[in-house]
Design a protein around this motif. Sequence first.
Motif, PDB file in Angstrom:
ATOM      1  N   SER A   1       0.845  -1.195   0.000  1.00 10.72           N
ATOM      2  CA  SER A   1       0.000   0.000   0.000  1.00 10.72           C
ATOM      3  C   SER A   1       0.880   1.246   0.000  1.00 10.72           C
ATOM      4  CB  SER A   1      -0.904   0.001   1.233  1.00 10.72           C
ATOM      5  OG  SER A   1      -0.135   0.169   2.412  1.00 10.72           O
TER       6      SER A   1
ATOM      7  N   CYS B   1       0.120   3.177   7.933  1.00 12.52           N
ATOM      8  CA  CYS B   1      -1.313   3.484   7.948  1.00 12.52           C
ATOM      9  C   CYS B   1      -2.124   2.206   8.102  1.00 12.52           C
ATOM     10  CB  CYS B   1      -1.724   4.209   6.667  1.00 12.52           C
ATOM     11  SG  CYS B   1      -1.355   5.982   6.660  1.00 12.52           S
ATOM     12  N   ASP B   2      -1.701   1.130   7.441  1.00  6.81           N
ATOM     13  CA  ASP B   2      -2.389  -0.151   7.572  1.00  6.81           C
ATOM     14  C   ASP B   2      -2.303  -0.664   9.001  1.00  6.81           C
ATOM     15  OD1 ASP B   2      -3.067  -0.177   4.890  1.00  6.81           O
ATOM     16  OD2 ASP B   2      -1.247  -1.225   4.300  1.00  6.81           O
TER      17      ASP B   2
ATOM     18  N   ASN C   1      -4.608   1.396  11.210  1.00  6.96           N
ATOM     19  CA  ASN C   1      -6.006   1.001  11.042  1.00  6.96           C
ATOM     20  C   ASN C   1      -6.336  -0.253  11.853  1.00  6.96           C
ATOM     21  OD1 ASN C   1      -6.565   3.108   9.345  1.00  6.96           O
ATOM     22  ND2 ASN C   1      -6.323   1.930   7.460  1.00  6.96           N
TER      23      ASN C   1
ATOM     24  N   ARG D   1      -5.406   8.246  -3.198  1.00  5.25           N
ATOM     25  CA  ARG D   1      -4.100   7.775  -2.747  1.00  5.25           C
ATOM     26  C   ARG D   1      -3.155   8.944  -2.477  1.00  5.25           C
ATOM     27  NH1 ARG D   1      -1.382   5.267  -6.318  1.00  5.25           N
ATOM     28  NH2 ARG D   1      -2.810   5.192  -8.098  1.00  5.25           N
TER      29      ARG D   1
ATOM     30  N   ASN E   1      -4.230  10.508   0.834  1.00  3.01           N
ATOM     31  CA  ASN E   1      -3.770   9.677   1.941  1.00  3.01           C
ATOM     32  C   ASN E   1      -2.260   9.766   2.128  1.00  3.01           C
ATOM     33  OD1 ASN E   1      -6.404   8.904   2.321  1.00  3.01           O
ATOM     34  ND2 ASN E   1      -6.180   6.903   1.357  1.00  3.01           N
TER      35      ASN E   1
ATOM     36  N   ASN F   1      -4.030   8.043   6.314  1.00  5.34           N
ATOM     37  CA  ASN F   1      -5.178   7.310   5.773  1.00  5.34           C
ATOM     38  C   ASN F   1      -6.468   8.062   6.078  1.00  5.34           C
ATOM     39  OD1 ASN F   1      -6.751   5.383   4.625  1.00  5.34           O
ATOM     40  ND2 ASN F   1      -5.801   3.675   5.715  1.00  5.34           N
TER      41      ASN F   1
END
Length: 262
Positions: A18, A23-24, A27, A242, A245, A250
């Motif tokens: 990503s 950010c993943d 989350n 994108r 972000n 994000n």
Amino acid sequence: MKYQLETIPVWDAFEKQSECPLCDLQNESDKSYAEAALGGAVVESDYRIESNEKGYCGRHLPMLYDHRPRLGLAYILHTHLVETTKVMESAMKSISGGSKTGGGLFSRILGDQGGSDEPGSSQSACEKAIRKRTKTCVLCEKTDTAMKRYIYTIFHLYRKETEFRKAFRDSKGFCLPHLADIIGMGNKHLSGQPRDEFFTELVNIQSENFTRLADELQWFTKKHDYRYKDEDWKTSRDALPRVINKLRGNTIPIDKNKADDD
């Protein structure tokens, strides 16, 4: 490759390719802590005391609100609201009825040792007390702690695992907020040759991927020109969210199958 429990989430995030693996990870941390807050934590006295005092920010409240049923959130916010009302009323006593200074709880919140005769000092102190109540979040604190641990894990893997170095080099870099975080922590936790190599690669990764995004976004704009309407979208269909972000973290969900063309 030997996977250790604490490194698996970091590996998984980098394998997603990503725009920002941190950010993943953020989350996932947010979801985990939100579920806990509305689960067993609702009846834990220590958590409720912390929740009553600190509350939740505008980013986490919608996340909590989306959970069903909403009864747990109602319980949490009711006691938080009661505590906030006490603070607000105490703070606002200083600007009503000609009083120049607040007392009791208000003074303890601000740590004031006494009043001030400066014009507007009571209003200023009242504003500070109320703003302080809006700048804390239980979930932010928990997620921030988790993110520091993940960033440290990135440094650990970078120093120890050749395969991770390759995954790091092949990544799309980080969003600007997380880039600042990783630079700040890297300056503290890395030294010598690993530090120099890490930052050199980080600079190259960020530069390469910001250039890539600029090209994708430019092609996105061209696709709205009639001269390019029959051309392929390439990788630009979801370029706009994108880029947002990448610049701010994000912020917007990404639908790779839908162009943001209206």
